[in-house]
Scaffold this motif. Structure first.
Motif, PDB file in Angstrom:
ATOM      1  N   GLU A 107      14.565  26.582 -22.251  1.00  0.00           N
ATOM      2  CA  GLU A 107      13.940  27.852 -21.613  1.00  0.00           C
ATOM      3  C   GLU A 107      14.517  28.385 -20.442  1.00  0.00           C
ATOM      4  N   PHE A 108      15.219  27.346 -19.646  1.00  0.00           N
ATOM      5  CA  PHE A 108      15.865  27.756 -18.367  1.00  0.00           C
ATOM      6  C   PHE A 108      17.425  28.091 -18.727  1.00  0.00           C
ATOM      7  N   ASP A 109      17.656  28.436 -19.980  1.00  0.00           N
ATOM      8  CA  ASP A 109      19.150  28.741 -20.417  1.00  0.00           C
ATOM      9  C   ASP A 109      19.954  27.528 -20.052  1.00  0.00           C
ATOM     10  N   VAL A 110      19.657  26.357 -20.432  1.00  0.00           N
ATOM     11  CA  VAL A 110      20.498  25.073 -20.278  1.00  0.00           C
ATOM     12  C   VAL A 110      20.826  24.519 -21.608  1.00  0.00           C
ATOM     13  N   GLU A 111      21.933  24.516 -21.802  1.00  0.00           N
ATOM     14  CA  GLU A 111      22.573  23.990 -22.960  1.00  0.00           C
ATOM     15  C   GLU A 111      22.311  22.284 -22.988  1.00  0.00           C
ATOM     16  N   VAL A 112      21.419  21.777 -23.998  1.00  0.00           N
ATOM     17  CA  VAL A 112      21.232  20.464 -23.928  1.00  0.00           C
ATOM     18  C   VAL A 112      22.100  19.759 -24.894  1.00  0.00           C
ATOM     19  N   CYS A 113      23.037  18.688 -24.613  1.00  0.00           N
ATOM     20  CA  CYS A 113      24.002  18.162 -25.368  1.00  0.00           C
ATOM     21  C   CYS A 113      23.450  16.864 -25.523  1.00  0.00           C
ATOM     22  N   SER A 114      22.784  16.611 -26.926  1.00  0.00           N
ATOM     23  CA  SER A 114      21.933  15.081 -26.578  1.00  0.00           C
ATOM     24  C   SER A 114      22.646  14.325 -27.829  1.00  0.00           C
ATOM     25  N   SER A 115      23.245  14.914 -28.637  1.00  0.00           N
ATOM     26  CA  SER A 115      24.051  14.185 -29.741  1.00  0.00           C
ATOM     27  C   SER A 115      24.949  13.244 -29.402  1.00  0.00           C
ATOM     28  N   SER A 116      26.004  13.575 -28.580  1.00  0.00           N
ATOM     29  CA  SER A 116      27.132  12.604 -28.205  1.00  0.00           C
ATOM     30  C   SER A 116      27.632  13.170 -26.882  1.00  0.00           C
ATOM     31  N   PRO A 117      28.067  12.112 -26.034  1.00  0.00           N
ATOM     32  CA  PRO A 117      27.683  10.708 -26.186  1.00  0.00           C
ATOM     33  C   PRO A 117      26.597  10.293 -25.949  1.00  0.00           C
ATOM     34  N   THR A 118      26.014   8.978 -26.434  1.00  0.00           N
ATOM     35  CA  THR A 118      24.639   8.529 -26.164  1.00  0.00           C
ATOM     36  C   THR A 118      24.683   7.995 -24.807  1.00  0.00           C
ATOM     37  N   PRO A 119      23.737   8.270 -23.927  1.00  0.00           N
ATOM     38  CA  PRO A 119      23.681   7.399 -22.680  1.00  0.00           C
ATOM     39  C   PRO A 119      23.068   6.312 -22.730  1.00  0.00           C
ATOM     40  N   PRO A 120      23.671   5.334 -21.963  1.00  0.00           N
ATOM     41  CA  PRO A 120      23.076   3.826 -22.200  1.00  0.00           C
ATOM     42  C   PRO A 120      21.846   3.784 -21.655  1.00  0.00           C
ATOM     43  N   GLY A 121      21.127   2.629 -22.222  1.00  0.00           N
ATOM     44  CA  GLY A 121      19.871   2.388 -21.951  1.00  0.00           C
ATOM     45  C   GLY A 121      19.469   1.606 -20.717  1.00  0.00           C
ATOM     46  N   LYS A 122      18.092   1.467 -20.532  1.00  0.00           N
ATOM     47  CA  LYS A 122      17.725   1.143 -19.183  1.00  0.00           C
ATOM     48  C   LYS A 122      18.167  -0.183 -18.705  1.00  0.00           C
ATOM     49  N   ASN A 123      18.390  -1.122 -19.568  1.00  0.00           N
ATOM     50  CA  ASN A 123      19.059  -2.363 -19.350  1.00  0.00           C
ATOM     51  C   ASN A 123      20.726  -2.404 -19.253  1.00  0.00           C
ATOM     52  N   ALA A 124      21.095  -1.185 -19.175  1.00  0.00           N
ATOM     53  CA  ALA A 124      22.802  -1.359 -19.536  1.00  0.00           C
ATOM     54  C   ALA A 124      23.532  -1.932 -18.130  1.00  0.00           C
ATOM     55  N   LYS A 125      24.665  -2.092 -18.361  1.00  0.00           N
ATOM     56  CA  LYS A 125      25.396  -2.912 -17.132  1.00  0.00           C
ATOM     57  C   LYS A 125      26.319  -1.690 -16.504  1.00  0.00           C
ATOM     58  N   GLY A 126      26.805  -1.849 -15.550  1.00  0.00           N
ATOM     59  CA  GLY A 126      27.732  -0.741 -14.942  1.00  0.00           C
ATOM     60  C   GLY A 126      28.802  -0.270 -15.568  1.00  0.00           C
ATOM     61  N   THR A 127      29.488  -1.279 -16.410  1.00  0.00           N
ATOM     62  CA  THR A 127      30.574  -0.670 -17.325  1.00  0.00           C
ATOM     63  C   THR A 127      30.202   0.118 -18.387  1.00  0.00           C
ATOM     64  N   ASP A 128      28.660  -0.051 -18.813  1.00  0.00           N
ATOM     65  CA  ASP A 128      28.470   0.815 -19.848  1.00  0.00           C
ATOM     66  C   ASP A 128      28.185   2.264 -19.482  1.00  0.00           C
ATOM     67  N   TYR A 129      27.687   2.372 -18.081  1.00  0.00           N
ATOM     68  CA  TYR A 129      27.620   3.712 -17.629  1.00  0.00           C
ATOM     69  C   TYR A 129      28.774   4.439 -17.411  1.00  0.00           C
ATOM     70  N   GLU A 130      29.910   3.536 -16.738  1.00  0.00           N
ATOM     71  CA  GLU A 130      31.161   3.838 -16.739  1.00  0.00           C
ATOM     72  C   GLU A 130      31.873   4.545 -18.109  1.00  0.00           C
ATOM     73  N   LYS A 131      31.542   3.735 -19.129  1.00  0.00           N
ATOM     74  CA  LYS A 131      32.115   4.285 -20.300  1.00  0.00           C
ATOM     75  C   LYS A 131      31.376   5.622 -20.851  1.00  0.00           C
ATOM     76  N   TYR A 132      30.202   5.818 -20.617  1.00  0.00           N
ATOM     77  CA  TYR A 132      29.499   6.858 -20.678  1.00  0.00           C
ATOM     78  C   TYR A 132      30.075   8.060 -20.036  1.00  0.00           C
ATOM     79  N   TYR A 133      30.142   7.931 -18.659  1.00  0.00           N
ATOM     80  CA  TYR A 133      30.659   8.852 -17.906  1.00  0.00           C
ATOM     81  C   TYR A 133      32.018   9.311 -18.286  1.00  0.00           C
ATOM     82  N   ARG A 134      33.042   8.533 -18.592  1.00  0.00           N
ATOM     83  CA  ARG A 134      34.185   8.896 -19.265  1.00  0.00           C
ATOM     84  C   ARG A 134      34.030   9.552 -20.634  1.00  0.00           C
TER      85      ARG A 134
END
Length: 93
Positions: free
Chosen positions: A52-79
């Motif tokens: 509604e606020f004209d923001v494109e939501v890209c939720s299909s890919s890549p998948t964000p890491p879960g709550k118990n993810a390790k730091g390297t999982d977040y790094e892979k996600y951000y990359r």
């Protein structure tokens, strides 16, 4: 990227709302040249609000890491998100 837009981040929602209203004003809309993309998997209500606020939501890919993810999982996600952004920029030109 990296934001969950919880109630603590209400200021960001305010800015997105203001930007959305400006986009609907023909005089101010000419000044807004950017596109905002949200990467992640927001709850259904938050996704609807972002769209509604004209923001494109890209939720299909890549998948964000879960709550118990390790730091390297977040790094892979951000990359992966950065690669997707680079791809989108190349496709736009």
């Amino acid at each position: 990227m990296g934001l969950n837009l919880s109630s603590e981040e209400i200021d960001l929602l305010y800015i997105l709302n203001l930007r959305s209203r400006w986009l609907r004003d023909s005089k101010k809309a000419r000044c807004i040249q950017n596109r905002i993309v949200f990467y992640g998997q927001p709850a259904k209500a938050m996704k609807a609000l972002l769209e509604e606020f004209d923001v494109e939501v890209c939720s299909s890919s890549p998948t964000p890491p879960g709550k118990n993810a390790k730091g390297t999982d977040y790094e892979k996600y951000y990359r992966a998100v950065l690669r997707d952004i680079q791809y989108r920029i190349k496709q736009a030109h």
